[in-house]
Design an enzyme around this catalytic site. Structure first.
Site, PDB file in Angstrom:
ATOM      1  N   HIS A 186       1.637 -11.980   4.275  1.00  0.00           N
ATOM      2  CA  HIS A 186       2.358 -11.889   2.996  1.00  0.00           C
ATOM      3  C   HIS A 186       2.986 -10.508   2.868  1.00  0.00           C
ATOM      4  CE1 HIS A 186      -0.481  -9.324   0.642  1.00  0.00           C
ATOM      5  NE2 HIS A 186      -1.423  -9.919   1.339  1.00  0.00           N
ATOM      6  N   CYS A 201      -5.755  -9.348   5.029  1.00  0.00           N
ATOM      7  CA  CYS A 201      -4.476 -10.024   5.245  1.00  0.00           C
ATOM      8  C   CYS A 201      -3.593  -9.234   6.201  1.00  0.00           C
ATOM      9  CB  CYS A 201      -3.750 -10.213   3.916  1.00  0.00           C
ATOM     10  SG  CYS A 201      -4.469 -11.508   2.884  1.00  0.00           S
TER      11      CYS A 201
END
Length: 231
Positions: A186, A201
Site C-alpha cells: 500500500h 506492510c
C-alpha cells in the site's frame, strides 16, 4: 498465478531509484542553530555521497547538507551528524541503484509462476515479473521494522481494498493488496528510506502503489525473501 490473458504486459522498464541529491546549502536559522560541529564516524562516506569535498572533517556546509538529507528522509535526530543510521540509508540507496534492470539476478524470485510480485527485503526493493520478464520496477519499498517483520515465503494476494483504513493503527492504507494476514502492499506519504520501517506492510510511493494495483489481481503470487537491514 499471473494471468497474462486478462491484462497485457506493460513494458515500463526500470524506475529510477535514486539520483545524486542536489541540496541547497542555505539553511533556515532554526536548522543552522541545531547543526552539530562533530565529525561523524562515516564523515567521508557521507561527504562523497552528497557530492561534498571529501576531507573527513565536519564543516558548516557539510552539516547543512547532511541535515537536509536527514530531514528529507525522516532521520532523527536531524542535526547533521554523519552517523550509522544516515550512512546506512545512503549505503542502501547505493546498493539499490547498482541493481539496475536485473533485480532477479540472484534467481531467488520464482520464474515459473507467471505474473508475480517479488520483494527483496535485503535490498528493500520490489518488482513485478512475468516468468523471467521484468514488467515493472524495481522500486524502493519500506518493509517491516524489528519486531514487525514482513514475513517471508510464497504468498497470494487474497484481498484488495483501494481505500483501506487500518483498524489497528487507524491510518489510511490506499491501494491495499493483502497477501499475508494484515500485511499488504500500500502507499504511504513517507520517504521509502524513512527508518525504522513499517509495521509489516510493504510501503510504496503512491505512483508505484497505483501501478501495482493496475498490474496485479486477487490470486496473483507474491514472493518475499531476504532480511531487512537492522532486523
Amino acid at each position: 498465478m499471473g494471468d497474462t490473458r486478462r491484462r497485457g504486459v506493460v513494458a515500463l522498464g526500470v524506475t529510477a531509484l535514486v539520483a545524486p541529491l542536489t541540496l541547497a546549502f542555505t539553511a533556515a536559522p532554526a536548522q543552522a542553530a541545531s547543526c552539530t560541529t562533530q565529525t561523524g564516524p562515516y564523515q567521508k562516506q557521507v561527504e562523497k555521497f552528497l557530492g561534498r569535498p571529501v576531507d573527513g572533517k565536519q564543516s558548516a556546509a557539510d552539516c547543512r547538507a547532511i541535515q537536509a538529507f536527514q530531514n528529507k528522509h525522516g532521520i532523527t535526530p536531524a542535526i547533521g551528524y554523519a552517523g550509522s543510521v544516515t550512512w546506512g540509508v545512503m549505503d542502501l540507496m547505493n546498493k539499490q541503484k547498482a541493481v539496475g534492470n536485473n533485480p532477479n539476478k540472484d534467481g531467488k524470485c520464482p520464474v515459473n509462476k507467471g505474473r508475480i510480485a517479488c520483494v527483496n527485503l535485503s535490498l528493500q526493493l520490489s518488482w513485478i515479473q512475468d516468468g523471467n520478464k521484468l514488467v515493472y520496477g524495481p522500486v524502493p519499498v519500506r518493509t517491516g521494522r524489528k519486531g514487525y517483520a514482513t514475513r517471508t515465503g510464497l504468498k497470494k494476494i487474497y484481498w484488495r481494498d483501494i481505500n483501506h483504513v487500518s483498524t489497528v493503527y487507524n491510518v489510511p492504507m490506499p491501494y491495499s493488496q493483502f497477501f499475508d494476514g494484515g500485511q499488504a502492499f500500500h502507499s504511504v506519504n513517507l520517504s521509502m528510506w524513512n527508518p525504522p520501517g513499517s509495521h509489516g506492510c510493504v510501503n510504496m510511493t503512491t505512483k508505484d502503489a497505483k501501478a501495482y494495483w493496475s498490474l496485479l489481481r486477487t490470486g496473483d503470487d507474491v514472493f518475499v525473501y531476504g532480511r531487512k537491514p537492522g532486523t
